[in-house]
Enzyme design. Structure first.
Site, PDB file in Angstrom:
ATOM      1  N   ILE A  30       0.828  -1.194   0.000  1.00  0.00           N
ATOM      2  CA  ILE A  30       0.000   0.000   0.000  1.00  0.00           C
ATOM      3  C   ILE A  30       0.872   1.258   0.000  1.00  0.00           C
ATOM      4  O   ILE A  30       1.614   1.524   0.951  1.00  0.00           O
ATOM      5  CB  ILE A  30      -0.953   0.015   1.217  1.00  0.00           C
ATOM      6  N   GLN A  75      22.964   0.910 -20.968  1.00  0.00           N
ATOM      7  CA  GLN A  75      23.907   0.396 -21.959  1.00  0.00           C
ATOM      8  C   GLN A  75      24.711   1.520 -22.606  1.00  0.00           C
ATOM      9  O   GLN A  75      25.933   1.403 -22.793  1.00  0.00           O
ATOM     10  CB  GLN A  75      23.144  -0.384 -23.043  1.00  0.00           C
ATOM     11  N   GLY A 101      27.345   2.705 -20.404  1.00  0.00           N
ATOM     12  CA  GLY A 101      28.403   1.731 -20.145  1.00  0.00           C
ATOM     13  C   GLY A 101      28.594   1.490 -18.659  1.00  0.00           C
ATOM     14  O   GLY A 101      27.628   1.405 -17.896  1.00  0.00           O
ATOM     15  N   GLU A 119      -0.858  -1.021 -10.791  1.00  0.00           N
ATOM     16  CA  GLU A 119      -2.102  -0.653 -11.489  1.00  0.00           C
ATOM     17  C   GLU A 119      -2.477  -1.687 -12.557  1.00  0.00           C
ATOM     18  O   GLU A 119      -3.082  -1.363 -13.574  1.00  0.00           O
ATOM     19  CB  GLU A 119      -1.974   0.733 -12.147  1.00  0.00           C
ATOM     20  N   THR A 177      -0.691  -5.530 -14.073  1.00  0.00           N
ATOM     21  CA  THR A 177       0.517  -5.934 -14.792  1.00  0.00           C
ATOM     22  C   THR A 177       0.329  -5.783 -16.304  1.00  0.00           C
ATOM     23  O   THR A 177      -0.795  -5.635 -16.805  1.00  0.00           O
ATOM     24  CB  THR A 177       0.860  -7.401 -14.485  1.00  0.00           C
TER      25      THR A 177
END
Length: 381
Positions: A157, A336, A339, A363, A365
């Protein structure tokens, strides 16, 4: 169709961005590391009107549209998604549930404190036995005379330990759980109502998340929201609007990751030239920018439809699915691009990478969103 922000909306966007930069940015990592709820920032959000964005002035709100609500959440979430989550959950769940479904007496009693930020709101739906499957909830409220006796618990919650007002759902008719759920307003300090475990989370660490425990809590009958056994239908409507807010939060994360990546790529040199001059980096940035802006357009469409009073069940799920999945990709690619530095806390993408995962879970999945979308599509034929 108008794809441009109005002058008023541009001012709101700048106001939120300036607030995030000045009042939130200096403290982001402090609150993330300590997992301390940023009360000072929450108080300032109340002063700014950001805790009553979508509610009429008669209840102390700012009276803004859903589009403007999404703009504010995006700008705040670029800097700290945890604070964006405070705004989204406070406005879109507890406070909105009271505004949408409570009677006038309840609205006048609770909304002014909530919209002004004098009290924070929390919304109790999820249990350890019922996540996406809300009708499996075990919390039970039995009516005795002029009150309900509530027993059970809620978990995950938001604002759990810091709220003053709670909207909580519970079964009131065990013979028909789906149509036998009701919603109640609880206040901090009610006998038998206590806060359980505070969660130690991967991300969104400045946002308070905790368990609620109810042991023979006596709720006055006048704290029932709407009619008995209407709670599940109320919840579905609240979640439709809540998904727009989570989509906007996701958008802020994606845009924050993209902004940081562009800035880093322009200054970081490898093999004698900036990363931004390598086609591999350019293509990553191009894809992220395209998907981020596509998410923004879908969110604005959903928000506009909500403001027009249209059914948003399909579009809100589409917006939430698109924006949350785009944000996960954006943060992954941002790390990425950075780096080794992306794996450290020296750059904001590390925190965004941790925060974003909640967006495909909270909210509803991504799997639930696909179910909702597919169900709506089959109705069309």
């Amino acid at each position: 169709m108008d794809f441009q922000l109005s002058e008023h909306q541009k001012e709101i966007k700048k106001l939120a961005a300036d607030f995030a930069r000045k009042e939130i940015a200096p403290f982001v990592m402090q609150y993330d590391e300590s997992q301390e709820f940023p009360k000072d920032i929450a108080d300032k959000l109340g002063e700014m009107g950001f805790l009553g964005i979508i509610f009429p002035e008669e209840y102390g709100g700012a009276g803004f549209s859903t589009v403007e609500y999404a703009i504010i959440i995006e700008e705040i979430s670029k800097i700290d998604p945890s604070v964006g989550l405070i705004i989204a959950s406070h406005n879109g769940l507890c406070t909105n549930h009271i505004y949408q479904f409570a009677n006038e007496e309840q609205k006048k009693k609770y909304l002014p404190d909530l919209t002004a930020g004098r009290k924070l709101g929390a919304w109790g739906l999820t249990e350890n036995v019922s996540g996406s499957d809300a009708v499996s909830m075990a919390s039970y409220a039995e009516k005795k005379g002029g009150k309900y006796i509530l027993n059970g618990s809620k978990m995950f919650i938001t604002q759990g330990t810091v709220a003053g007002v709670y909207v909580v759902t519970a079964v009131t008719d065990k013979s028909n759980p789906k149509n036998g759920i009701s919603a109640f307003i609880l206040e901090r300090g009610m006998p038998g109502f206590r806060i359980g475990k505070k969660e130690n989370k991967l991300g969104m660490r400045a946002s308070d998340t905790a368990e609620l425990i109810f042991e023979n809590v006596e709720i006055p009958a006048e704290n029932l929201i709407g009619n008995e056994n209407e709670g599940f239908r109320q919840v579905l409507k609240i979640l439709d609007g809540g998904r727009i807010a989570i989509a906007a939060l996701s958008l802020g994360i994606a845009q924050g990751a993209l902004d940081s990546s562009i800035k880093y790529a322009k200054h970081r040199k490898q093999f004698g030239k900036p990363l931004s001059e390598f086609q591999a980096t350019q293509f990553k940035l191009a894809e992220l920018a395209t998907e981020t802006d596509a998410s923004r357009l879908m969110i604005y469409k959903a928000a506009t439809m909500k403001d027009n009073g249209e059914n948003i069940n399909l579009i809100s799920s589409m917006a939430k699915l698109t924006a949350s999945e785009a944000a996960v990709k954006a943060t992954n690619e941002a790390v990425q691009i950075h780096g080794g530095y992306g794996f450290t806390k020296d750059f904001p993408v590390e925190k965004l990478y941790r925060d974003v995962k909640l967006m495909t879970i909270g909210e509803g999945t991504s799997e639930v969103q696909r179910m909702i979308i597919a169900k709506n599509l089959t109705k069309l034929f």
